[in-house]
Write a protein that holds these residues in place. Sequence first.
Motif, PDB file in Angstrom:
ATOM      1  N   LYS A 164     -56.040 -15.565  74.774  1.00 23.43           N
ATOM      2  CA  LYS A 164     -57.341 -16.156  75.079  1.00 23.43           C
ATOM      3  C   LYS A 164     -57.413 -17.571  74.503  1.00 23.43           C
ATOM      4  CE  LYS A 164     -60.888 -13.438  74.576  1.00 23.43           C
ATOM      5  NZ  LYS A 164     -62.016 -12.687  73.969  1.00 23.43           N
ATOM      6  N   GLU A 170     -55.545 -19.822  76.747  1.00 21.88           N
ATOM      7  CA  GLU A 170     -56.310 -20.093  77.962  1.00 21.88           C
ATOM      8  C   GLU A 170     -57.351 -21.181  77.701  1.00 21.88           C
ATOM      9  OE1 GLU A 170     -59.328 -17.728  81.013  1.00 21.88           O
ATOM     10  OE2 GLU A 170     -58.049 -16.563  79.679  1.00 21.88           O
ATOM     11  N   ASN A 174     -52.441 -18.006  86.585  1.00 25.11           N
ATOM     12  CA  ASN A 174     -52.895 -19.404  86.626  1.00 25.11           C
ATOM     13  C   ASN A 174     -54.092 -19.568  87.561  1.00 25.11           C
ATOM     14  OD1 ASN A 174     -51.297 -18.968  88.906  1.00 25.11           O
ATOM     15  ND2 ASN A 174     -50.574 -21.077  88.968  1.00 25.11           N
ATOM     16  N   SER A 232     -57.208 -17.716  85.863  1.00 28.61           N
ATOM     17  CA  SER A 232     -57.810 -18.455  84.755  1.00 28.61           C
ATOM     18  C   SER A 232     -58.680 -19.618  85.245  1.00 28.61           C
ATOM     19  CB  SER A 232     -56.742 -18.952  83.778  1.00 28.61           C
ATOM     20  OG  SER A 232     -55.914 -19.907  84.394  1.00 28.61           O
ATOM     21  N   SER A 242     -62.108 -16.991  86.995  1.00 24.09           N
ATOM     22  CA  SER A 242     -62.661 -15.818  86.300  1.00 24.09           C
ATOM     23  C   SER A 242     -64.035 -16.091  85.699  1.00 24.09           C
ATOM     24  CB  SER A 242     -61.714 -15.390  85.179  1.00 24.09           C
ATOM     25  OG  SER A 242     -61.763 -16.323  84.117  1.00 24.09           O
ATOM     26  N   ARG A 278     -64.656 -15.886  82.576  1.00 21.89           N
ATOM     27  CA  ARG A 278     -64.412 -16.723  81.398  1.00 21.89           C
ATOM     28  C   ARG A 278     -64.277 -18.190  81.819  1.00 21.89           C
ATOM     29  NH1 ARG A 278     -60.894 -13.973  79.136  1.00 21.89           N
ATOM     30  NH2 ARG A 278     -62.320 -13.011  77.683  1.00 21.89           N
ATOM     31  N   ALA A 279     -63.565 -18.428  82.920  1.00 16.39           N
ATOM     32  CA  ALA A 279     -63.407 -19.801  83.414  1.00 16.39           C
ATOM     33  C   ALA A 279     -64.760 -20.411  83.758  1.00 16.39           C
ATOM     34  CB  ALA A 279     -62.485 -19.829  84.631  1.00 16.39           C
TER      35      ALA A 279
END
Length: 185
Positions: A12, A15, A157, A160, A163, A165-166
């Motif tokens: 994480k 990322e 890729n 990320s 998502s 989180r992105a």
Amino acid sequence: MKLIVVTSNVHKAGEVAAFFSGIAEVEHVSLEIPEYRFPKVREIAEEKARYAYRTLQRPLIVDDTGFFIDALNGFPGPNAAYVFETIGNRGILKLMAGVTDRRAHFETVIAYASAEGVKSFPGIIEGTVVSPRGRDGFGYDPIFLYEGRTLAEIPLNEKSMISHRARALDAFRTWIIRTEEPAGD
């Protein structure tokens, strides 16, 4: 600009570092943070950020994620990690047996803490619960269908960048660029 990301998950932290490449130098700090129990992901992330800031006394970010299934009244919600550890995807699918409404969503909240307080940035993706597909990813990725593919079928890729989180990181990045508040250099 230096940004501290507090997490025990090295992947994480990587990322986050990739997401802020060229914008901020990311420092990973692993810190034991109590497992807070609140009904909302935002509340958990904000309390984790407060705790981490009190401990480290430096501007930082933490995150928290929940997985919400509509037909199960939002279960497992902010307890997604615990539920995954105890019943896993097999248990979730068992709970969903015979259920036609398969809608679900992930929510991640990035919480930024500094001397000025805590600010949070949510990111959500909507999808459906399906039988497991794909070999990449972790957690609920194999059973969460997003735009025709499970998260486990989407290359890392690409995932990320799209998502939950992105989306939360993007909201935070936009705010950082606009305010340039984080210090710590």
